[in-house]
Design a protein around this motif. Structure first.
Motif, PDB file in Angstrom:
ATOM      1  N   ALA A   1       6.987  11.196  12.077  1.00 60.67           N
ATOM      2  CA  ALA A   1       6.702  11.745  13.402  1.00 60.67           C
ATOM      3  C   ALA A   1       5.493  12.669  13.382  1.00 60.67           C
ATOM      4  CB  ALA A   1       7.932  12.498  13.917  1.00 60.67           C
ATOM      5  N   ASP A   2       5.222  13.314  12.242  1.00 58.08           N
ATOM      6  CA  ASP A   2       4.054  14.201  12.168  1.00 58.08           C
ATOM      7  C   ASP A   2       2.814  13.497  11.641  1.00 58.08           C
ATOM      8  OD1 ASP A   2       4.963  13.888   9.616  1.00 58.08           O
ATOM      9  OD2 ASP A   2       5.097  16.027   9.140  1.00 58.08           O
ATOM     10  N   GLY A   3       2.853  12.141  11.630  1.00 55.19           N
ATOM     11  CA  GLY A   3       1.669  11.363  11.304  1.00 55.19           C
ATOM     12  C   GLY A   3       1.425  11.128   9.831  1.00 55.19           C
ATOM     13  N   LYS A   4       2.392  11.476   8.982  1.00 52.32           N
ATOM     14  CA  LYS A   4       2.222  11.270   7.548  1.00 52.32           C
ATOM     15  C   LYS A   4       2.552   9.836   7.148  1.00 52.32           C
ATOM     16  CE  LYS A   4       3.142  16.044   6.106  1.00 52.32           C
ATOM     17  NZ  LYS A   4       4.043  16.941   5.326  1.00 52.32           N
ATOM     18  N   ILE A   5       1.840   9.347   6.137  1.00 53.31           N
ATOM     19  CA  ILE A   5       2.091   8.032   5.561  1.00 53.31           C
ATOM     20  C   ILE A   5       2.855   8.215   4.253  1.00 53.31           C
ATOM     21  CG2 ILE A   5       1.042   5.964   4.571  1.00 53.31           C
ATOM     22  CD1 ILE A   5       0.583   6.092   7.537  1.00 53.31           C
ATOM     23  N   LEU A   6       3.957   7.504   4.079  1.00 57.41           N
ATOM     24  CA  LEU A   6       4.715   7.502   2.830  1.00 57.41           C
ATOM     25  C   LEU A   6       4.840   6.067   2.341  1.00 57.41           C
ATOM     26  CD1 LEU A   6       7.667   9.929   3.703  1.00 57.41           C
ATOM     27  CD2 LEU A   6       5.627  10.473   2.362  1.00 57.41           C
ATOM     28  N   VAL A   7       4.691   5.846   1.043  1.00 59.01           N
ATOM     29  CA  VAL A   7       4.890   4.512   0.479  1.00 59.01           C
ATOM     30  C   VAL A   7       6.383   4.282   0.289  1.00 59.01           C
ATOM     31  CG1 VAL A   7       4.385   2.966  -1.434  1.00 59.01           C
ATOM     32  CG2 VAL A   7       2.667   4.638  -0.710  1.00 59.01           C
ATOM     33  N   ASN A   8       6.876   3.191   0.824  1.00 58.85           N
ATOM     34  CA  ASN A   8       8.292   2.847   0.680  1.00 58.85           C
ATOM     35  C   ASN A   8       8.509   1.994  -0.565  1.00 58.85           C
ATOM     36  OD1 ASN A   8      10.991   2.270   1.042  1.00 58.85           O
ATOM     37  ND2 ASN A   8      10.631   0.729   2.620  1.00 58.85           N
ATOM     38  N   GLU A   9       7.954   0.773  -0.569  1.00 57.21           N
ATOM     39  CA  GLU A   9       8.149  -0.117  -1.717  1.00 57.21           C
ATOM     40  C   GLU A   9       6.909  -0.979  -1.930  1.00 57.21           C
ATOM     41  OE1 GLU A   9      11.667  -2.514  -1.522  1.00 57.21           O
ATOM     42  OE2 GLU A   9      13.019  -0.794  -1.490  1.00 57.21           O
ATOM     43  N   ILE A  10       6.778  -1.462  -3.164  1.00 53.02           N
ATOM     44  CA  ILE A  10       5.718  -2.390  -3.535  1.00 53.02           C
ATOM     45  C   ILE A  10       6.358  -3.715  -3.914  1.00 53.02           C
ATOM     46  CG2 ILE A  10       3.732  -2.812  -5.046  1.00 53.02           C
ATOM     47  CD1 ILE A  10       3.520  -0.234  -3.378  1.00 53.02           C
ATOM     48  N   ALA A  11       5.843  -4.810  -3.384  1.00 53.85           N
ATOM     49  CA  ALA A  11       6.282  -6.159  -3.768  1.00 53.85           C
ATOM     50  C   ALA A  11       5.128  -6.829  -4.496  1.00 53.85           C
ATOM     51  CB  ALA A  11       6.692  -6.969  -2.548  1.00 53.85           C
ATOM     52  N   PRO A  12       5.252  -7.096  -5.800  1.00 51.97           N
ATOM     53  CA  PRO A  12       4.142  -7.670  -6.570  1.00 51.97           C
ATOM     54  C   PRO A  12       4.035  -9.185  -6.408  1.00 51.97           C
ATOM     55  CG  PRO A  12       5.983  -7.253  -8.024  1.00 51.97           C
ATOM     56  CD  PRO A  12       6.412  -6.779  -6.657  1.00 51.97           C
ATOM     57  N   ARG A  13       3.733  -9.603  -5.184  1.00 42.85           N
ATOM     58  CA  ARG A  13       3.691 -11.032  -4.828  1.00 42.85           C
ATOM     59  C   ARG A  13       3.262 -11.124  -3.372  1.00 42.85           C
ATOM     60  NH1 ARG A  13       8.074 -10.752  -1.612  1.00 42.85           N
ATOM     61  NH2 ARG A  13       9.801  -9.430  -2.308  1.00 42.85           N
ATOM     62  N   THR A  14       3.142 -12.366  -2.876  1.00 45.17           N
ATOM     63  CA  THR A  14       2.974 -12.543  -1.428  1.00 45.17           C
ATOM     64  C   THR A  14       4.224 -11.999  -0.741  1.00 45.17           C
ATOM     65  OG1 THR A  14       3.854 -14.786  -1.616  1.00 45.17           O
ATOM     66  CG2 THR A  14       1.438 -14.529  -1.626  1.00 45.17           C
ATOM     67  N   HIS A  15       4.095 -11.655   0.539  1.00 45.96           N
ATOM     68  CA  HIS A  15       5.152 -10.865   1.182  1.00 45.96           C
ATOM     69  C   HIS A  15       5.364 -11.312   2.621  1.00 45.96           C
ATOM     70  CE1 HIS A  15       6.901  -7.000   2.801  1.00 45.96           C
ATOM     71  NE2 HIS A  15       7.552  -7.088   1.647  1.00 45.96           N
ATOM     72  N   ASN A  16       6.601 -11.165   3.078  1.00 45.48           N
ATOM     73  CA  ASN A  16       6.977 -11.579   4.428  1.00 45.48           C
ATOM     74  C   ASN A  16       6.095 -10.941   5.501  1.00 45.48           C
ATOM     75  OD1 ASN A  16      10.115 -11.418   6.345  1.00 45.48           O
ATOM     76  ND2 ASN A  16       8.434 -12.847   6.466  1.00 45.48           N
ATOM     77  N   SER A  17       5.656  -9.725   5.273  1.00 42.22           N
ATOM     78  CA  SER A  17       4.834  -9.047   6.274  1.00 42.22           C
ATOM     79  C   SER A  17       3.455  -9.669   6.419  1.00 42.22           C
ATOM     80  CB  SER A  17       4.688  -7.560   5.909  1.00 42.22           C
ATOM     81  OG  SER A  17       3.959  -7.410   4.703  1.00 42.22           O
ATOM     82  N   GLY A  18       3.080 -10.567   5.494  1.00 41.85           N
ATOM     83  CA  GLY A  18       1.777 -11.213   5.567  1.00 41.85           C
ATOM     84  C   GLY A  18       1.802 -12.642   6.063  1.00 41.85           C
TER      85      GLY A  18
END
Length: 386
Positions: A254-271
């Protein structure tokens, strides 16, 4: 002479490499458990074995020049013995090593100076209360290995729920703070053998029960937030000396910060949107990177795109032909059906991408609701549209 590329894993992520492989003259050989797995239909050859079967991977290595990965559920220690014998893995095993265990991944990101939620590995019972007191409930409990599509991830409201899970499981867990994010974001990034980096537009994702329902490209974020995300991708890829495509999931607070959640070492559903919305899909980009070919343009060739996962909602065997035809009739849409023979709740059976001429959130909301109304019975339609 064509490149012979082995893929450990034969699901839809490997299947979606098929068209790009033909375009680039790459022969695909897959190691996968079942002859019914999606990528078997597009592979030049297949070895039917579990993805963590290193003996099968040794056979795979005799049939190809390079081996890459569709998923991360591999036996890294066993594969390292093959690497010592000269087998070429891309991404390299050294790049995968800090990412496969989610606690070790968190530590790696933290030690790189990248922003992550507070976390700890689940210690003995006597230590839990003091550690969780620093975080406060709810907390997120994650299996350190083999979790995907919500499996092995739990939102824990209190000590009772926490004890119930850990007392009935032999799994190692990671505990992290619950982040009250305003958006979930993701980015696909690729790095070549020569260190060239290409980054796709950041996207907004939406999950229900920890399974992705849809993706909107591009995400509506500030220029500064976008630059921060790209800097995270560059730092991570270069630190790992990574070769190939990876997906980075992030939180926007909410205060505009970016946090890394997870890394997937491959192609990914979000792409997946990149198959239809970009000049070069994430799958072609991955093949280019691991095959020592130049990386290519990753920009959108439309104003925006919506990707909606077609998730199973029942236990049955069906090709859902009627719904698929209705979805295909939506203007500017492309339906990707993975050819799986069995549906079950939450299983990814396919996806649909719709290209939009304007980046209009009302239009995005309408399209998502239209798709879900065609695909799901009324009681399964999401009530949380963007």
């Amino acid at each position: 002479m064509s490149i012979k590329l082995g893929i450990i894993g034969g699901g839809q992520l490997a299947w979606m490499m098929g068209d790009a492989a033909k375009k680039l003259g790459v022969e695909l050989i897959v190691q996968t458990p079942s002859q019914n797995d999606p990528a078997v239909s597009i592979a030049k050859d297949s070895i039917f074995a579990a993805v963590d079967d290193a003996a099968a991977t040794e056979i795979l290595a005799t049939k190809c020049d390079i081996i890459t990965f569709e998923n991360e559920f591999v036996n890294l220690a066993a594969l390292s013995q093959l690497e010592k014998k000269g087998v070429c893995f891309r991404p390299q095993l050294a790049a995968l090593a800090p990412l496969l265990d989610k606690y070790e991944q968190r530590c790696y990101l933290r030690d790189l100076g990248l922003p992550v939620p507070q976390f700890f590995a689940l210690p003995g019972e006597k230590d839990i209360e003091s550690k969780i007191a620093d975080l406060g409930f709810p907390v997120v409990l994650k299996a350190r290995r083999h979790g995907y599509d919500g499996q092995g991830t739990f939102i824990i409201p209190d000590f009772s729920a926490l004890s119930k899970i850990i007392n009935h499981s032999n799994t190692q867990f990671l505990v992290e703070e619950f982040v009250p994010f305003t958006k979930e974001l993701a980015i696909i990034a690729a790095r070549s053998v020569n260190g060239e980096i290409v980054i796709y537009p950041a996207v907004e994702t939406f999950q229900e029960e920890q399974v992705c329902r849809w993706v909107i490209a591009p995400a509506i974020i500030t220029k500064e937030q976008n630059l921060e995300i790209e800097a995270i991708a560059h730092k991570l890829l270069n630190s790992l000396q990574y070769i190939g495509v990876l997906g980075i999931e992030l939180f926007l607070t909410a205060d505009g910060k970016i946090l890394v959640n997870e890394i997937a070492p491959r192609t990914h559903n979000s792409g997946h949107f990149s198959l239809d919305a970009c000049e070069t899909s994430q799958f072609e980009q991955h093949l280019r990177a691991v095959s020592s070919l130049p990386l290519n343009n990753s920009i959108l060739h439309c104003s925006s795109a919506v990707m909606v996962n077609l998730l199973g909602y029942e236990n049955c065997q069906s090709d859902y032909q009627k719904q698929r035809q209705q979805l295909a009739d939506i203007p500017q849409s492309t339906v990707h059906w993975y050819g799986k023979t069995e549906a079950r709740p939450g299983r990814k059976l396919g996806h649909i991408t719709v290209l939009l001429e304007q980046d209009n959130r009302d239009a995005v909301k309408h399209i998502i609701h239209q798709i879900e109304s065609i695909w799901y019975p009324p009681e399964k339609i999401s009530q949380n549209f963007p």
